[in-house]
Enzyme design. Structure first.
Site, PDB file in Angstrom:
ATOM      1  N   ASP A  34     -65.757 130.740  15.383  1.00  0.00           N
ATOM      2  CA  ASP A  34     -65.840 131.935  16.358  1.00  0.00           C
ATOM      3  C   ASP A  34     -65.566 133.206  15.865  1.00  0.00           C
ATOM      4  O   ASP A  34     -64.556 133.650  14.951  1.00  0.00           O
ATOM      5  CB  ASP A  34     -64.839 131.515  17.566  1.00  0.00           C
ATOM      6  CG  ASP A  34     -65.131 132.281  18.747  1.00  0.00           C
ATOM      7  OD1 ASP A  34     -65.491 131.730  19.776  1.00  0.00           O
ATOM      8  OD2 ASP A  34     -64.942 133.677  18.759  1.00  0.00           O
ATOM      9  N   ASN A  90     -65.884 126.654  28.711  1.00  0.00           N
ATOM     10  CA  ASN A  90     -65.770 127.592  30.042  1.00  0.00           C
ATOM     11  C   ASN A  90     -67.107 127.395  30.708  1.00  0.00           C
ATOM     12  O   ASN A  90     -68.169 127.381  30.004  1.00  0.00           O
ATOM     13  CB  ASN A  90     -65.707 129.214  29.401  1.00  0.00           C
ATOM     14  CG  ASN A  90     -64.448 129.205  28.725  1.00  0.00           C
ATOM     15  OD1 ASN A  90     -63.307 128.842  29.044  1.00  0.00           O
ATOM     16  ND2 ASN A  90     -64.396 130.033  27.690  1.00  0.00           N
ATOM     17  N   GLN A  97     -66.667 132.487  30.546  1.00  0.00           N
ATOM     18  CA  GLN A  97     -68.030 132.167  29.922  1.00  0.00           C
ATOM     19  C   GLN A  97     -68.870 133.416  29.705  1.00  0.00           C
ATOM     20  O   GLN A  97     -69.063 134.085  30.532  1.00  0.00           O
ATOM     21  CB  GLN A  97     -68.864 131.065  30.758  1.00  0.00           C
ATOM     22  CG  GLN A  97     -70.056 130.594  29.674  1.00  0.00           C
ATOM     23  CD  GLN A  97     -70.919 129.581  30.558  1.00  0.00           C
ATOM     24  OE1 GLN A  97     -70.716 129.334  31.317  1.00  0.00           O
ATOM     25  NE2 GLN A  97     -71.862 128.786  29.510  1.00  0.00           N
ATOM     26  N   VAL A  99     -71.530 133.358  26.899  1.00  0.00           N
ATOM     27  CA  VAL A  99     -72.787 133.070  26.284  1.00  0.00           C
ATOM     28  C   VAL A  99     -73.420 131.493  27.092  1.00  0.00           C
ATOM     29  O   VAL A  99     -72.549 130.489  26.941  1.00  0.00           O
ATOM     30  CB  VAL A  99     -72.548 132.729  24.855  1.00  0.00           C
ATOM     31  CG1 VAL A  99     -73.937 132.234  24.127  1.00  0.00           C
ATOM     32  CG2 VAL A  99     -71.999 133.732  24.019  1.00  0.00           C
ATOM     33  N   HIS A 103     -71.528 125.443  24.811  1.00  0.00           N
ATOM     34  CA  HIS A 103     -70.729 125.378  23.517  1.00  0.00           C
ATOM     35  C   HIS A 103     -69.391 124.653  23.762  1.00  0.00           C
ATOM     36  O   HIS A 103     -68.681 125.286  24.926  1.00  0.00           O
ATOM     37  CB  HIS A 103     -70.848 126.761  22.886  1.00  0.00           C
ATOM     38  CG  HIS A 103     -70.333 127.617  23.738  1.00  0.00           C
ATOM     39  ND1 HIS A 103     -70.932 128.302  24.698  1.00  0.00           N
ATOM     40  CD2 HIS A 103     -69.018 128.252  23.692  1.00  0.00           C
ATOM     41  CE1 HIS A 103     -70.198 129.222  25.178  1.00  0.00           C
ATOM     42  NE2 HIS A 103     -68.923 129.366  24.825  1.00  0.00           N
ATOM     43  N   HIS A 105     -65.531 125.215  22.476  1.00  0.00           N
ATOM     44  CA  HIS A 105     -64.377 125.528  21.623  1.00  0.00           C
ATOM     45  C   HIS A 105     -63.382 124.665  21.137  1.00  0.00           C
ATOM     46  O   HIS A 105     -62.953 123.893  22.034  1.00  0.00           O
ATOM     47  CB  HIS A 105     -63.694 126.539  22.454  1.00  0.00           C
ATOM     48  CG  HIS A 105     -64.379 127.725  22.997  1.00  0.00           C
ATOM     49  ND1 HIS A 105     -64.453 128.980  22.537  1.00  0.00           N
ATOM     50  CD2 HIS A 105     -65.126 127.941  23.945  1.00  0.00           C
ATOM     51  CE1 HIS A 105     -65.173 129.807  23.290  1.00  0.00           C
ATOM     52  NE2 HIS A 105     -65.645 129.062  24.117  1.00  0.00           N
TER      53      HIS A 105
HETATM   54  P1  AMP Z   1     -67.412 131.814  26.100  1.00  0.00           P
HETATM   55  O1  AMP Z   1     -66.879 132.726  26.510  1.00  0.00           O
HETATM   56  O2  AMP Z   1     -66.952 130.377  26.322  1.00  0.00           O
HETATM   57  O3  AMP Z   1     -68.961 131.987  26.544  1.00  0.00           O
HETATM   58  O4  AMP Z   1     -67.553 131.737  24.482  1.00  0.00           O
HETATM   59  C1  AMP Z   1     -68.324 132.535  23.785  1.00  0.00           C
HETATM   60  C2  AMP Z   1     -67.723 132.784  22.290  1.00  0.00           C
HETATM   61  O5  AMP Z   1     -68.821 133.087  21.523  1.00  0.00           O
HETATM   62  C3  AMP Z   1     -66.881 133.654  22.309  1.00  0.00           C
HETATM   63  O6  AMP Z   1     -65.502 133.068  22.004  1.00  0.00           O
HETATM   64  C4  AMP Z   1     -67.042 134.561  21.245  1.00  0.00           C
HETATM   65  O7  AMP Z   1     -66.264 135.108  20.345  1.00  0.00           O
HETATM   66  C5  AMP Z   1     -68.078 133.750  20.435  1.00  0.00           C
HETATM   67  N1  AMP Z   1     -69.326 134.260  19.741  1.00  0.00           N
HETATM   68  C6  AMP Z   1     -70.077 135.601  20.366  1.00  0.00           C
HETATM   69  N2  AMP Z   1     -70.800 135.904  19.465  1.00  0.00           N
HETATM   70  C7  AMP Z   1     -70.476 135.087  18.282  1.00  0.00           C
HETATM   71  C8  AMP Z   1     -71.145 135.309  16.944  1.00  0.00           C
HETATM   72  N3  AMP Z   1     -72.323 135.910  16.469  1.00  0.00           N
HETATM   73  N4  AMP Z   1     -70.635 134.441  16.026  1.00  0.00           N
HETATM   74  C9  AMP Z   1     -69.607 133.653  16.300  1.00  0.00           C
HETATM   75  N5  AMP Z   1     -69.019 133.442  17.624  1.00  0.00           N
HETATM   76  C10 AMP Z   1     -69.310 134.197  18.531  1.00  0.00           C
END
Ligand code: AMP
Length: 122
Positions: A34, A90, A97, A99, A103, A105
Site C-alpha cells: 500500500d 472496506n 473505500q 478504490v 481488494h 488489506h
Molecule cells: P480502500 O480505501 O479500502 O479503497 O483502499 C485503497 C487503498 O489503496 C488505500 O489504502 C491507498 O493507500 C491504496 N492505494 C491507492 N493508490 C495506490 C497505489 N498507486 N499504489 C499502492 N496503493 C495505493
C-alpha cells in the site's frame, strides 16, 4: 468511455501502466505494498478481474477468487509478518473505500511488536 468504465488505479497497476511495489502475482491476483501504509506491513491483494467493485460482489460472483485472495493473504502474511495478520475489506465510501476494484488489506506488525487496535484508524 463513461466515467464508470474508467480503469481503476489497480487496473493500471495490473497493466503495468503505473508502478507499484509488487510482492506477488499469479493468473488471478496481484499483491503490492500500500502506498500509504497504516501498519508496519500493509499489503493489498487484488483480483485481476476488475468486474467486482467490492467483496460482496466478489463473494456472490466468483467465490473461488475470494478464496484465492484469502489464501494469498495468508501466504504473504507468513512471509512478511510471521503469519498473524488483519484482513480488511472496506465496502462503500462511508466505510472508507476509495478504490472501487475489490481488494483486501493485509495488515501486520512486522516481525517484532504487535498491531494495535488503532493501527487501521485514520
Ligand atoms: P480502500 O480505501 O479500502 O479503497 O483502499 C485503497 C487503498 O489503496 C488505500 O489504502 C491507498 O493507500 C491504496 N492505494 C491507492 N493508490 C495506490 C497505489 N498507486 N499504489 C499502492 N496503493 C495505493
Amino acid at each position: 468511455m463513461t466515467e464508470e468504465s474508467q480503469p481503476t488505479v489497480f487496473s493500471l497497476i495490473i497493466d503495468r501502466k503505473i508502478p507499484a511495489d509488487i510482492v506477488y502475482e499469479n493468473d488471478a491476483v496481484i499483491a503490492f505494498k500500500d502506498i500509504n501504509p497504516k501498519a508496519p506491513v500493509h499489503l493489498l491483494v487484488v483480483p485481476k478481474n476488475p468486474a467486482f467493485r467490492n467483496v460482496s460482489e466478489l463473494a456472490a460472483g466468483d467465490p473461488t477468487i475470494l478464496a484465492e485472495v484469502v489464501r494469498v493473504a495468508k501466504e504473504l502474511a507468513t512471509k512478511f509478518c510471521g503469519g498473524e495478520y488483519r484482513l480488511v475489506f472496506n465496502e462503500g465510501e462511508s466505510a472508507g473505500q476509495t478504490v472501487f476494484h475489490v481488494h483486501a488489506h493485509v495488515l501486520g506488525s512486522g516481525l517484532d511488536g504487535a498491531l494495535t487496535e488503532g493501527s487501521l484508524g485514520d
